[in-house]
Design an enzyme around this catalytic site. Structure first.
Site, PDB file in Angstrom:
ATOM      1  N   VAL A 104      23.752  21.487 -26.019  1.00  0.00           N
ATOM      2  CA  VAL A 104      25.148  21.428 -25.597  1.00  0.00           C
ATOM      3  C   VAL A 104      25.933  20.483 -26.494  1.00  0.00           C
ATOM      4  O   VAL A 104      25.519  19.363 -26.760  1.00  0.00           O
ATOM      5  CB  VAL A 104      25.245  20.969 -24.131  1.00  0.00           C
ATOM      6  CG1 VAL A 104      26.689  20.828 -23.709  1.00  0.00           C
ATOM      7  CG2 VAL A 104      24.503  21.947 -23.221  1.00  0.00           C
ATOM      8  N   GLY A 134      23.091   4.867 -26.967  1.00  0.00           N
ATOM      9  CA  GLY A 134      22.848   4.209 -28.250  1.00  0.00           C
ATOM     10  C   GLY A 134      22.543   5.241 -29.317  1.00  0.00           C
ATOM     11  O   GLY A 134      22.551   6.456 -29.057  1.00  0.00           O
ATOM     12  N   LYS A 192      26.076  10.662 -20.833  1.00  0.00           N
ATOM     13  CA  LYS A 192      27.063  10.182 -21.807  1.00  0.00           C
ATOM     14  C   LYS A 192      28.231  11.151 -21.984  1.00  0.00           C
ATOM     15  O   LYS A 192      28.615  11.505 -23.078  1.00  0.00           O
ATOM     16  CB  LYS A 192      26.411   9.922 -23.165  1.00  0.00           C
ATOM     17  CG  LYS A 192      25.337   8.850 -23.137  1.00  0.00           C
ATOM     18  CD  LYS A 192      24.883   8.479 -24.525  1.00  0.00           C
ATOM     19  CE  LYS A 192      24.204   9.588 -25.252  1.00  0.00           C
ATOM     20  NZ  LYS A 192      23.625   9.175 -26.538  1.00  0.00           N
ATOM     21  N   LYS A 203      32.711   9.016 -29.006  1.00  0.00           N
ATOM     22  CA  LYS A 203      32.058   9.164 -30.312  1.00  0.00           C
ATOM     23  C   LYS A 203      31.878  10.624 -30.690  1.00  0.00           C
ATOM     24  O   LYS A 203      31.857  10.980 -31.883  1.00  0.00           O
ATOM     25  CB  LYS A 203      30.723   8.421 -30.328  1.00  0.00           C
ATOM     26  CG  LYS A 203      29.676   8.948 -29.336  1.00  0.00           C
ATOM     27  CD  LYS A 203      28.637   9.822 -30.010  1.00  0.00           C
ATOM     28  CE  LYS A 203      27.740  10.532 -29.031  1.00  0.00           C
ATOM     29  NZ  LYS A 203      27.153   9.824 -27.929  1.00  0.00           N
ATOM     30  N   GLU A 232      28.963  18.249 -26.486  1.00  0.00           N
ATOM     31  CA  GLU A 232      29.839  17.628 -25.489  1.00  0.00           C
ATOM     32  C   GLU A 232      31.232  17.310 -26.039  1.00  0.00           C
ATOM     33  O   GLU A 232      32.156  17.030 -25.288  1.00  0.00           O
ATOM     34  CB  GLU A 232      29.206  16.327 -24.981  1.00  0.00           C
ATOM     35  CG  GLU A 232      27.829  16.483 -24.360  1.00  0.00           C
ATOM     36  CD  GLU A 232      27.877  16.936 -22.919  1.00  0.00           C
ATOM     37  OE1 GLU A 232      28.984  17.281 -22.449  1.00  0.00           O
ATOM     38  OE2 GLU A 232      26.825  16.947 -22.274  1.00  0.00           O
ATOM     39  N   ARG A 240      24.453  17.324 -32.789  1.00  0.00           N
ATOM     40  CA  ARG A 240      24.966  18.656 -32.434  1.00  0.00           C
ATOM     41  C   ARG A 240      26.486  18.710 -32.463  1.00  0.00           C
ATOM     42  O   ARG A 240      27.057  19.761 -32.738  1.00  0.00           O
ATOM     43  CB  ARG A 240      24.427  19.095 -31.079  1.00  0.00           C
ATOM     44  CG  ARG A 240      24.651  18.140 -29.930  1.00  0.00           C
ATOM     45  CD  ARG A 240      23.897  18.616 -28.698  1.00  0.00           C
ATOM     46  NE  ARG A 240      24.054  17.732 -27.562  1.00  0.00           N
ATOM     47  CZ  ARG A 240      23.258  16.705 -27.297  1.00  0.00           C
ATOM     48  NH1 ARG A 240      22.264  16.428 -28.115  1.00  0.00           N
ATOM     49  NH2 ARG A 240      23.436  15.961 -26.223  1.00  0.00           N
ATOM     50  N   ASN A 241      27.161  17.590 -32.175  1.00  0.00           N
ATOM     51  CA  ASN A 241      28.619  17.597 -32.250  1.00  0.00           C
ATOM     52  C   ASN A 241      29.090  17.636 -33.702  1.00  0.00           C
ATOM     53  O   ASN A 241      30.049  18.333 -34.031  1.00  0.00           O
ATOM     54  CB  ASN A 241      29.185  16.382 -31.510  1.00  0.00           C
ATOM     55  CG  ASN A 241      28.969  16.495 -30.013  1.00  0.00           C
ATOM     56  OD1 ASN A 241      29.667  17.234 -29.337  1.00  0.00           O
ATOM     57  ND2 ASN A 241      27.972  15.783 -29.505  1.00  0.00           N
ATOM     58  N   ALA A 251      17.082  12.483 -31.166  1.00  0.00           N
ATOM     59  CA  ALA A 251      15.852  12.808 -30.454  1.00  0.00           C
ATOM     60  C   ALA A 251      14.623  13.008 -31.352  1.00  0.00           C
ATOM     61  O   ALA A 251      13.567  12.438 -31.069  1.00  0.00           O
ATOM     62  CB  ALA A 251      16.074  14.032 -29.575  1.00  0.00           C
ATOM     63  N   ASP A 270      26.032   4.173 -32.009  1.00  0.00           N
ATOM     64  CA  ASP A 270      25.873   5.559 -31.576  1.00  0.00           C
ATOM     65  C   ASP A 270      26.820   6.472 -32.347  1.00  0.00           C
ATOM     66  O   ASP A 270      26.462   7.592 -32.739  1.00  0.00           O
ATOM     67  CB  ASP A 270      26.144   5.647 -30.075  1.00  0.00           C
ATOM     68  CG  ASP A 270      25.597   6.921 -29.449  1.00  0.00           C
ATOM     69  OD1 ASP A 270      24.915   7.692 -30.146  1.00  0.00           O
ATOM     70  OD2 ASP A 270      25.855   7.144 -28.251  1.00  0.00           O
TER      71      ASP A 270
END
Length: 333
Positions: free
Chosen positions: A284, A136, A105, A191, A286, A260-261, A140, A249
């Site tokens: 990470v 989607g 993604k 997103k 992204e 995390r973003n 996690a 999402d």
């Protein structure tokens, strides 16, 4: 061929592997990290990426060939900056009929979408293996814990998408088939840009600034509307914006404390430098690369994207967090 090979045992790959194994699917997971492999083998957990979650039935390996041997589906659960190097190794191991599902993604190192780069590599190698994109609202830890979760698996071949959706679904993981793999992946990257901005609002709130839920909702709205316009211009089907791969999402990524973003944006809102924010987690983020890619792509295509531009200015240190969100809100919602 039967079963699923999960290529990459970070938090999302591990969560998927657990969901599939506890519902009776044969899964083998591959990792390059000795500590992850040893932890799963000795204790049945992945403490680095998914602490406290038991992984019954998961077979881990450090050998890529062992992971993919006989598997019907290869789920590529790797960060976007490394997935293509692993695909180069996989191509030599592929057998006819094995399907690849891109979960990255995001963006390849040369700023291509990951699925586009994978497709090009398969074609150059003369491989006709099916390729799909899955995305989607899939935080996690919740997926691993059995929270009812939905996702889309998108392919230009409708039959491939339907078969993969059927094989990847479980009683707690509802995977639906979809077309528009380009739009699904564009939203999967965009997103994260919006999630960064929403996280800045959370950080400003924690420091007693002007942040709060009102601001976050406003940033969400402005970013989503820009995404609808910009991604359609880049080739996404308009209806994808309102799917699990689009607003679904986006919502969870921009609001969940696990995102995390959003977390990276929060640290920026609290006054941290970008390098410090990115170094604060083993996972990470992204969104930084996505922001810069969309800024470059829209500029090259002559598409107005002021929200993206202003997020990029904040990342580049050209504006403060407070000034940055004010400028983002000056974009028409």
């Amino acid at each position: 061929m039967t079963g699923i090979a999960v290529i990459g045992l970070g938090n999302f790959g591990t969560a998927l592997a657990r969901n599939w194994t506890v519902h009776g699917k044969a899964v083998r997971g591959w990792t390059v990290e000795d500590e992850v492999f040893a932890n799963i083998e000795s204790a049945g957990v992945n403490e680095k990426y998914l602490p406290g979650i038991e992984l019954p039935g998961l077979k881990a390996t450090l050998d890529l060939g062992e992971a993919v041997e006989g598997a019907a589906i290869l789920a590529l659960a790797l960060p976007s900056h490394v997935v293509l190097s692993v695909v180069d190794q996989l191509i030599e191991l592929l057998r006819d009929g094995q399907a690849l599902v891109d979960l990255a993604k995001g963006l390849a190192p040369d700023e291509e979408l990951v699925s586009e780069a994978i497709a090009a590599k398969l074609a150059a190698a003369g491989r006709g293996n099916p390729l799909a994109v899955m995305t989607g609202p899939t935080i996690a830890p919740e997926l691993a814990s059995g929270v009812l979760t939905t996702a889309l698996v998108a392919s230009a071949d409708e039959a491939v998408a339907e078969q993969l959706a059927d094989e990847l679904s479980t009683p707690t993981f509802n995977v639906a088939p979809a077309g528009d793999p380009l739009g699904v992946e564009l939203w999967g990257a965009f997103k994260n840009v919006i999630a960064l901005a929403c996280g800045v609002s959370d950080g400003l709130k924690l420091t007693g600034g002007l942040g709060g839920d009102n601001l976050k909702a406003a940033l969400f709205t402005v970013g989503f509307n820009e995404g609808r316009r910009v991604l359609t211009a880049l080739g996404a089907q308009p209806e994808t914006a309102f799917s699990a791969a689009g607003i679904g999402d986006l919502f969870v990524t921009a609001t969940s404390p696990h995102g995390r973003n959003r977390r990276t944006g929060e640290l920026l809102g609290r006054g941290r430098a970008l390098d410090e924010a990115l170094g604060s987690t083993v996972m990470v983020s992204e969104g930084v690369r996505a922001t810069r890619m969309f800024a470059a792509r829209t500029a090259a295509a002559g598409i107005s994207a002021p929200f993206v531009t202003r997020v990029a200015e904040l990342l580049d240190g050209k504006t403060s967090a407070e000034d940055g969100v004010r400028r983002m809100l000056s974009v028409s919602a």
